[in-house]
Design an enzyme around this catalytic site. Structure first.
Site, PDB file in Angstrom:
ATOM      1  N   SER A 261       0.832  -1.218   0.000  1.00 19.45           N
ATOM      2  CA  SER A 261       0.000   0.000   0.000  1.00 19.45           C
ATOM      3  C   SER A 261       0.863   1.264   0.000  1.00 19.45           C
ATOM      4  O   SER A 261       0.554   2.242  -0.699  1.00 19.45           O
ATOM      5  CB  SER A 261      -0.959   0.008   1.197  1.00 19.45           C
ATOM      6  OG  SER A 261      -0.274  -0.224   2.400  1.00 19.45           O
ATOM      7  N   HIS A 337       5.693 -12.824   7.698  1.00 14.36           N
ATOM      8  CA  HIS A 337       5.921 -11.439   7.268  1.00 14.36           C
ATOM      9  C   HIS A 337       7.111 -11.380   6.324  1.00 14.36           C
ATOM     10  O   HIS A 337       8.056 -12.152   6.463  1.00 14.36           O
ATOM     11  CB  HIS A 337       6.179 -10.519   8.470  1.00 14.36           C
ATOM     12  CG  HIS A 337       5.940  -9.078   8.142  1.00 14.36           C
ATOM     13  ND1 HIS A 337       6.917  -8.277   7.626  1.00 14.36           N
ATOM     14  CD2 HIS A 337       4.817  -8.337   8.197  1.00 14.36           C
ATOM     15  CE1 HIS A 337       6.408  -7.083   7.402  1.00 14.36           C
ATOM     16  NE2 HIS A 337       5.128  -7.083   7.732  1.00 14.36           N
ATOM     17  N   ARG A 346       3.220  -4.606  16.941  1.00 11.34           N
ATOM     18  CA  ARG A 346       1.860  -4.047  16.851  1.00 11.34           C
ATOM     19  C   ARG A 346       0.853  -5.090  17.354  1.00 11.34           C
ATOM     20  O   ARG A 346      -0.159  -4.750  17.955  1.00 11.34           O
ATOM     21  CB  ARG A 346       1.560  -3.638  15.404  1.00 11.34           C
ATOM     22  CG  ARG A 346       2.479  -2.538  14.892  1.00 11.34           C
ATOM     23  CD  ARG A 346       2.300  -2.295  13.422  1.00 11.34           C
ATOM     24  NE  ARG A 346       2.621  -3.483  12.636  1.00 11.34           N
ATOM     25  CZ  ARG A 346       2.426  -3.599  11.339  1.00 11.34           C
ATOM     26  NH1 ARG A 346       1.900  -2.601  10.653  1.00 11.34           N
ATOM     27  NH2 ARG A 346       2.759  -4.704  10.693  1.00 11.34           N
ATOM     28  N   ASP A 395      -2.114  -8.352  11.658  1.00 15.58           N
ATOM     29  CA  ASP A 395      -3.516  -8.635  11.361  1.00 15.58           C
ATOM     30  C   ASP A 395      -4.096  -9.747  12.222  1.00 15.58           C
ATOM     31  O   ASP A 395      -5.296 -10.016  12.179  1.00 15.58           O
ATOM     32  CB  ASP A 395      -3.662  -8.999   9.876  1.00 15.58           C
ATOM     33  CG  ASP A 395      -3.327  -7.816   8.995  1.00 15.58           C
ATOM     34  OD1 ASP A 395      -3.761  -6.706   9.332  1.00 15.58           O
ATOM     35  OD2 ASP A 395      -2.611  -7.994   8.006  1.00 15.58           O
TER      36      ASP A 395
HETATM   37  N1  AMX Z   1       1.104 -19.794   6.211  1.00 15.85           N
HETATM   38  C1  AMX Z   1       1.569 -20.718   5.341  1.00 15.85           C
HETATM   39  N2  AMX Z   1       2.636 -20.542   4.554  1.00 15.85           N
HETATM   40  C2  AMX Z   1       3.290 -19.375   4.673  1.00 15.85           C
HETATM   41  C3  AMX Z   1       2.892 -18.381   5.576  1.00 15.85           C
HETATM   42  C4  AMX Z   1       1.738 -18.607   6.361  1.00 15.85           C
HETATM   43  N3  AMX Z   1       1.258 -17.707   7.207  1.00 15.85           N
HETATM   44  N4  AMX Z   1       3.728 -17.319   5.467  1.00 15.85           N
HETATM   45  C5  AMX Z   1       4.623 -17.649   4.516  1.00 15.85           C
HETATM   46  N5  AMX Z   1       4.351 -18.891   4.038  1.00 15.85           N
HETATM   47  C6  AMX Z   1       5.017 -19.587   2.924  1.00 15.85           C
HETATM   48  C7  AMX Z   1       4.960 -18.712   1.680  1.00 15.85           C
HETATM   49  O1  AMX Z   1       3.703 -18.845   1.030  1.00 15.85           O
HETATM   50  C8  AMX Z   1       6.115 -19.238   0.880  1.00 15.85           C
HETATM   51  O2  AMX Z   1       5.709 -20.449   0.294  1.00 15.85           O
HETATM   52  P1  AMX Z   1       6.159 -20.844  -1.218  1.00 15.85           P
HETATM   53  O3  AMX Z   1       7.640 -20.985  -1.130  1.00 15.85           O
HETATM   54  O4  AMX Z   1       5.441 -22.089  -1.499  1.00 15.85           O
HETATM   55  O5  AMX Z   1       5.745 -19.697  -2.085  1.00 15.85           O
HETATM   56  C9  AMX Z   1       7.141 -19.573   1.971  1.00 15.85           C
HETATM   57  O6  AMX Z   1       6.389 -19.713   3.207  1.00 15.85           O
HETATM   58  C10 AMX Z   1       8.198 -18.503   2.180  1.00 15.85           C
HETATM   59  O7  AMX Z   1       7.553 -17.257   2.412  1.00 15.85           O
HETATM   60  P2  AMX Z   1       8.251 -16.119   3.289  1.00 15.85           P
HETATM   61  O8  AMX Z   1       9.505 -15.708   2.594  1.00 15.85           O
HETATM   62  O9  AMX Z   1       8.332 -16.523   4.716  1.00 15.85           O
HETATM   63  O10 AMX Z   1       7.145 -14.963   3.229  1.00 15.85           O
HETATM   64  P3  AMX Z   1       6.892 -13.911   2.050  1.00 15.85           P
HETATM   65  O11 AMX Z   1       7.763 -12.741   2.292  1.00 15.85           O
HETATM   66  O12 AMX Z   1       6.938 -14.534   0.716  1.00 15.85           O
HETATM   67  O13 AMX Z   1       5.359 -13.511   2.317  1.00 15.85           O
HETATM   68  C11 AMX Z   1       3.475 -12.904   3.615  1.00 15.85           C
HETATM   69  C12 AMX Z   1       4.980 -12.725   3.424  1.00 15.85           C
HETATM   70  C13 AMX Z   1       2.993 -11.943   4.685  1.00 15.85           C
HETATM   71  C14 AMX Z   1       2.758 -12.579   2.295  1.00 15.85           C
HETATM   72  C15 AMX Z   1       3.204 -14.367   4.036  1.00 15.85           C
HETATM   73  O14 AMX Z   1       3.823 -14.617   5.283  1.00 15.85           O
HETATM   74  C16 AMX Z   1       1.741 -14.726   4.115  1.00 15.85           C
HETATM   75  O15 AMX Z   1       1.145 -15.073   3.077  1.00 15.85           O
HETATM   76  N6  AMX Z   1       1.097 -14.634   5.351  1.00 15.85           N
HETATM   77  C17 AMX Z   1      -0.308 -14.886   5.495  1.00 15.85           C
HETATM   78  C18 AMX Z   1      -1.124 -13.685   5.033  1.00 15.85           C
HETATM   79  C19 AMX Z   1      -0.960 -12.516   5.997  1.00 15.85           C
HETATM   80  O16 AMX Z   1      -1.098 -12.661   7.191  1.00 15.85           O
HETATM   81  N7  AMX Z   1      -0.700 -11.327   5.423  1.00 15.85           N
HETATM   82  C20 AMX Z   1      -0.608 -10.082   6.216  1.00 15.85           C
HETATM   83  C21 AMX Z   1       0.790  -9.566   6.351  1.00 15.85           C
HETATM   84  C22 AMX Z   1       0.823  -8.248   7.073  1.00 15.85           C
HETATM   85  C23 AMX Z   1       0.228  -7.164   6.219  1.00 15.85           C
HETATM   86  O17 AMX Z   1       0.755  -6.818   5.178  1.00 15.85           O
HETATM   87  N8  AMX Z   1      -0.892  -6.617   6.580  1.00 15.85           N
END
Ligand code: AMX
Length: 457
Positions: A261, A337, A346, A395
């Site tokens: 964002s 994250h 937070r 979140d």
């Molecule tokens: N549950 C399951 N798998 C997860 C996970 C979770 N909460 N968080 C990360 N992973 C997986 C990723 O999907 C990725 O899998 P892949 O290799 O098959 O693609 C692997 O772990 C490595 O990811 P990462 O390097 O640890 O995270 P990232 O930087 O790629 O993504 C984020 C970060 C937030 C998108 C991810 O942790 C996620 O999808 N979390 C759940 C959604 C969420 O809570 N989002 C809110 C974040 C805060 C915000 O912006 N408001």
């Protein structure tokens, strides 16, 4: 007392001077780009200037160098909270981010009044546009549409088109638009909420003598005096809800510049699109499930899980639920994250809000589940072995607290997030123009180029 604009003007010479000094080092290398970063979401690239907040993987967010707890001690609270000092006003945070200074109490109150004057009425054409949208349209889409439509009242746009302003002065008009946008958010959100949940009948009133968060709470129908208060909350619960909005909106303002964002707002603004268009783009990004929409997804997930387990204390049932989710290829919302490698401070701040009100929350099994999950889920995610951060993010807690007080339309949690998130990226947009930063234009490469570069090394 100084107005916010006067305080910004005082801060400008030093920052412009610092930038000028840095320009002398334009060719110095401070970071290198890897193939992994190009094909992996540009993780860790140091490639943006962002002033208001910094993010450390282990210690989390700092607002102009101050932790959340320092902000809670130092930033002025709303005028009605002087005897019982609790959550600071997001207005105080706006001042801190814009100027780098802790505002004096009178300065924060002055900004509060300035915003309520600017935000008293929604332009009729915007009401009209919101009324014409299908009530089933996601409220984040409605908000983005409404914000983009406000571009027709942009003072920057008008003066730019008239050709009467020089580059050095762009920021004056960007500042005006940014403040007007932030000021209008309570009315915008209230209007969308009443359309979606109450057949367009107002749920509360805008009180120009009160702070920005109070008016958000009021227009969501949740204050004791100025709202319909459909849920018959006690005065104390209504006051607590307003405090929750203050806390939530105070700490979700910004999370350095690279998140979707913030980055989207900054990128679109670099084309000299006005703040309404720029933040509308930011809201569109916040509406993605991997970013802000996770706030809504977490509540759905907790409500669903609670219906399938005997008790929030049953760790083996909770773990089983999480494994089923992970095995179906889904993410656990509210966990993980891109930058953080520890529980999000937070999240801890939201938990402290719960802990300060044990009687209120002890009977809420969703809140209990949210708390227990922060102990159970990291074990499962660690064993699962994919995520780099198995801990709760911001979140994880917020939506379920709004749900507790009666915001049961889950799609709305992200809209409250969008109110808060306006403050950081719009502050940066003002500074982008003060500093005269150019249009953003990173270089992309195709696979053939990347393969050639790899083979050369
Ligand atoms: N549950 C399951 N798998 C997860 C996970 C979770 N909460 N968080 C990360 N992973 C997986 C990723 O999907 C990725 O899998 P892949 O290799 O098959 O693609 C692997 O772990 C490595 O990811 P990462 O390097 O640890 O995270 P990232 O930087 O790629 O993504 C984020 C970060 C937030 C998108 C991810 O942790 C996620 O999808 N979390 C759940 C959604 C969420 O809570 N989002 C809110 C974040 C805060 C915000 O912006 N408001």
């Amino acid at each position: 007392p100084r107005s916010l604009k006067e305080a910004v003007e005082q801060a400008i010479p030093l920052r412009r001077h610092e930038l000028k000094e840095l320009k002398a080092y334009s060719n110095m290398q401070i970071d290198s780009i890897t193939v992994g970063s190009i094909i992996g979401g540009m993780r860790n690239n140091k490639s943006m200037l962002w002033q208001g907040t910094t993010l450390d993987p282990f210690n989390g967010i700092k607002f102009q160098g101050k932790t959340i707890q320092e902000c809670q001690q130092l930033l002025p609270c709303s005028p009605d909270k002087q005897s019982k000092k609790t959550e600071f006003m997001p207005e105080s945070m706006l001042w801190l981010l814009m100027t780098g200074e802790i505002p004096k109490k009178e300065e924060a109150f002055g900004l509060m009044h300035e915003l309520s004057q600017r935000g008293k009425t929604l332009p009729p054409f915007v009401e009209h546009i919101i009324d014409s949208l299908p009530r089933t349209m996601h409220p984040m889409t409605q908000l983005a549409v409404a914000l983009a439509s406000l571009n027709s009242s942009s003072t920057f746009c008008k003066n730019y088109q008239d050709g009467v302003i020089g580059k050095e002065d762009y920021w004056h008009y960007i500042f005006e638009d940014a403040l007007n946008l932030i000021a209008l958010l309570p009315q915008l959100v209230g209007k969308i909420y009443s359309n979606v949940t109450n057949e367009g009948m107002p749920l509360g009133y805008f009180n120009p003598d009160r702070d920005w968060s109070y008016n958000i709470a009021s227009l969501l129908g949740m204050t004791y005096r100025d709202s319909v208060n459909k849920r018959n909350l006690t005065k104390e619960q209504c006051d607590d809800f307003t405090d929750l909005v203050r806390l939530y909106c105070g700490i979700h303002v910004d999370h350095e510049g690279g998140n979707v964002s913030a980055h989207a707002t900054h990128l679109v603004g670099s084309a000299l699109s006005d703040p309404y268009l720029s933040y509308s783009a930011g809201v569109m990004g916040l509406a993605g499930p991997l970013h802000g929409l996770a706030a809504q997804e977490v509540v759905r997930f907790l409500v669903d899980m609670a219906a399938r387990i005997d008790s929030p204390d049953n760790e083996s049932q909770v773990s089983e639920y999480l494994w089923a989710l992970l095995n179906s290829g889904k993410v656990v919302p509210g966990y993980g994250h891109a930058v953080l490698r520890k529980p999000d401070p937070r999240f801890d701040a939201m938990l402290r809000f719960v802990e300060a009100r044990p009687q209120e929350f002890q009977g809420d099994r969703y809140v209990q589940l949210m708390r227990n999950l922060s102990k159970y889920a990291p074990k499962v995610l660690t064993e699962h072995g994919k995520t780099k951060n198995p801990f709760p993010n911001v979140d994880s807690a917020s939506g379920v607290l709004f749900y507790h007080y009666g915001i049961h339309d889950l799609l709305f949690v992200t809209v409250i997030f969008a109110c808060s998130r306006a403050i950081g990226p719009l502050t940066q947009l003002v500074w982008d123009r003060i500093l005269g930063l150019p249009i953003e234009r990173p270089k992309s490469v195709d696979m053939a180029t990347l393969r050639r570069l790899v083979n050369q090394n």
